[in-house]
Design a protein around this motif. Structure first.
Motif, PDB file in Angstrom:
ATOM      1  N   TYR A 128       0.847  -1.212   0.000  1.00 29.95           N
ATOM      2  CA  TYR A 128       0.000   0.000   0.000  1.00 29.95           C
ATOM      3  C   TYR A 128       0.876   1.253   0.000  1.00 29.95           C
ATOM      4  N   SER A 129       1.897   1.278  -0.815  1.00 29.86           N
ATOM      5  CA  SER A 129       2.842   2.397  -0.946  1.00 29.86           C
ATOM      6  C   SER A 129       3.664   2.636   0.330  1.00 29.86           C
ATOM      7  N   HIS A 130       3.661   1.687   1.239  1.00 28.37           N
ATOM      8  CA  HIS A 130       4.424   1.826   2.484  1.00 28.37           C
ATOM      9  C   HIS A 130       5.676   0.954   2.350  1.00 28.37           C
ATOM     10  N   PRO A 131       6.886   1.562   2.343  1.00 27.73           N
ATOM     11  CA  PRO A 131       8.099   0.759   2.157  1.00 27.73           C
ATOM     12  C   PRO A 131       8.313  -0.245   3.295  1.00 27.73           C
ATOM     13  N   LEU A 132       8.754  -1.429   2.925  1.00 29.85           N
ATOM     14  CA  LEU A 132       9.026  -2.499   3.888  1.00 29.85           C
ATOM     15  C   LEU A 132      10.522  -2.809   3.877  1.00 29.85           C
ATOM     16  N   ARG A 133      11.016  -3.302   4.996  1.00 27.91           N
ATOM     17  CA  ARG A 133      12.473  -3.457   5.131  1.00 27.91           C
ATOM     18  C   ARG A 133      12.921  -4.917   5.271  1.00 27.91           C
ATOM     19  N   ALA A 134      14.253  -5.094   5.241  1.00 30.27           N
ATOM     20  CA  ALA A 134      14.849  -6.432   5.275  1.00 30.27           C
ATOM     21  C   ALA A 134      14.492  -7.193   6.550  1.00 30.27           C
ATOM     22  N   SER A 137       9.032  -5.893  11.298  1.00 35.23           N
ATOM     23  CA  SER A 137       8.746  -4.899  12.335  1.00 35.23           C
ATOM     24  C   SER A 137       7.268  -4.956  12.699  1.00 35.23           C
ATOM     25  N   ALA A 138       6.960  -4.939  13.976  1.00 39.92           N
ATOM     26  CA  ALA A 138       5.567  -5.008  14.439  1.00 39.92           C
ATOM     27  C   ALA A 138       4.752  -3.863  13.834  1.00 39.92           C
ATOM     28  N   GLY A 139       3.691  -4.214  13.141  1.00 38.93           N
ATOM     29  CA  GLY A 139       2.823  -3.210  12.525  1.00 38.93           C
ATOM     30  C   GLY A 139       3.509  -2.455  11.403  1.00 38.93           C
ATOM     31  N   ALA A 140       4.643  -2.963  10.924  1.00 39.14           N
ATOM     32  CA  ALA A 140       5.462  -2.277   9.898  1.00 39.14           C
ATOM     33  C   ALA A 140       5.738  -0.825  10.312  1.00 39.14           C
ATOM     34  N   LEU A 141       5.999  -0.630  11.607  1.00 40.30           N
ATOM     35  CA  LEU A 141       6.187   0.738  12.119  1.00 40.30           C
ATOM     36  C   LEU A 141       7.657   1.176  12.101  1.00 40.30           C
ATOM     37  N   TYR A 142       8.570   0.227  12.027  1.00 38.85           N
ATOM     38  CA  TYR A 142      10.005   0.494  11.865  1.00 38.85           C
ATOM     39  C   TYR A 142      10.540   1.566  12.823  1.00 38.85           C
ATOM     40  N   PRO A 143      10.694   1.200  14.078  1.00 36.76           N
ATOM     41  CA  PRO A 143      11.184   2.170  15.062  1.00 36.76           C
ATOM     42  C   PRO A 143      12.697   2.416  15.008  1.00 36.76           C
ATOM     43  N   MET A 144      13.428   1.603  14.249  1.00 36.97           N
ATOM     44  CA  MET A 144      14.894   1.640  14.360  1.00 36.97           C
ATOM     45  C   MET A 144      15.563   2.656  13.448  1.00 36.97           C
ATOM     46  N   GLU A 145      16.698   3.126  13.951  1.00 39.11           N
ATOM     47  CA  GLU A 145      17.672   3.854  13.144  1.00 39.11           C
ATOM     48  C   GLU A 145      18.958   3.034  13.184  1.00 39.11           C
TER      49      GLU A 145
END
Ligand code: FMN
Length: 275
Positions: A128-134, A137-145
């Protein structure tokens, strides 16, 4: 009539007093119940979902949502290579993975570092146009830096860098040899200074807490493990060694990366080096 009004005038405050007393008693009982517990035990209890479905939220107080991406707009950016390496089968990488704490003085090359960064936090798709990572992440919220202390990498000067996920590039925060500082901050674990690159995974906690409240803290620490395992397996596949590091002085590590340790804090380190 007068009598009943007088009775009501007495009964009402009495009722309120009894109610307050009961609330106080209940709170006291709850506190007594908790007082024998350690911080870790209380955390585990307070963040448990109460078995009434996800809608029975045990953590109703939620902070506002912070920005999804962090960017050092003034920083010089080194664009990394797109991932193209095809290495070991995942089964072989899993079998061969071991924590490695001795590294040689040989450098790693630009493509290897690009691949490692990508494995940790690179963008691998979208929904849905929301980038996903390798790493999941819970809820695709990606808290990390992701930050990298570059020590011995071809074509990349020694220094501290921040990974710009959208650009797949490293933003230079400070040049210099930080091996002594990272060893000191990492409880004097010498491999941190010998590693070719040390990754620091930090969490912007409210990116997850805004939705999941305090329970989100559990998810964040789980996610750090996923990222670290990706780095582990990618390093093995590239013929490199690595070790994850959870033992460090939080204040010193956060100072190194300019983080406040409250809204954003380093929660995991991962050192990678040549064999
Ligand atoms: C959460 C976590 C924290 C760790 N912290 C450290 C650390 O601070 N220093 C270290 O040398 N190894 C650390 N390790 C690595 C473990 O010691 C290692 O995984 C364990 O001994 C098993 O060995 P293996 O990884 O070779 O299978 C950590 C591992 C995990 C999962």
């Amino acid at each position: 009539m007068k009598e009943s009004r007088r009775a009501a005038a007495v009964a009402l405050p009495l009722g309120i007093m009894i109610l307050l007393l009961m609330i106080g008693l209940l709170a006291g009982m709850k506190e007594a119940e908790n007082s024998g517990l350690s911080i870790a035990e209380r955390f585990q209890q307070a963040t448990a979902l109460p078995g009434k479905g996800i809608s029975a939220d045990p953590c109703p107080q939620k902070p506002p949502k912070p920005p999804q991406y962090k960017q050092y707009a003034e920083a010089k950016m080194i664009r990394l290579l797109r991932p193209q390496y095809r290495g070991l089968p995942v089964e072989a990488a899993i079998e061969q993975r071991r924590s490695v704490r001795e590294f040689s003085t040989r450098s790693i090359d630009f493509a290897q570092l690009s691949q490692l960064v990508f494995a940790a936090q690179g963008t691998t798709g979208e929904r849905y146009s929301h980038p996903l990572r390798a790493a999941p992440s819970a809820g695709a919220l990606y808290p990390m830096e992701l930050y990298v202390v570059v020590n011995n990498v071809e074509e990349i000067p020694q220094g501290i860098y921040h990974y710009n996920i959208r650009e797949h590039g490293l933003e230079l925060l400070e040049t210099g040899d930080f091996s002594a500082r990272i060893i000191e901050a990492g409880l004097h674990q010498s491999m941190l200074g010998k590693a070719n690159a040390t990754f620091a995974v930090s969490a912007v906690f409210d990116r997850t807490r805004f939705k999941y409240g305090e329970r989100g803290m559990r998810y964040i620490y789980m996610e750090a493990g996923h990222i670290s395992e990706n780095i582990f397996l990618q390093a093995v596949s590239l013929g490199l060694g690595s070790v994850s590091v959870g033992a460090f002085y939080d204040d010193k590590v956060n100072l190194l990366f300019g983080l406040d340790g409250q809204k954003e804090s380093v929660i995991y380190l991962h050192a990678v080096g040549t064999l």
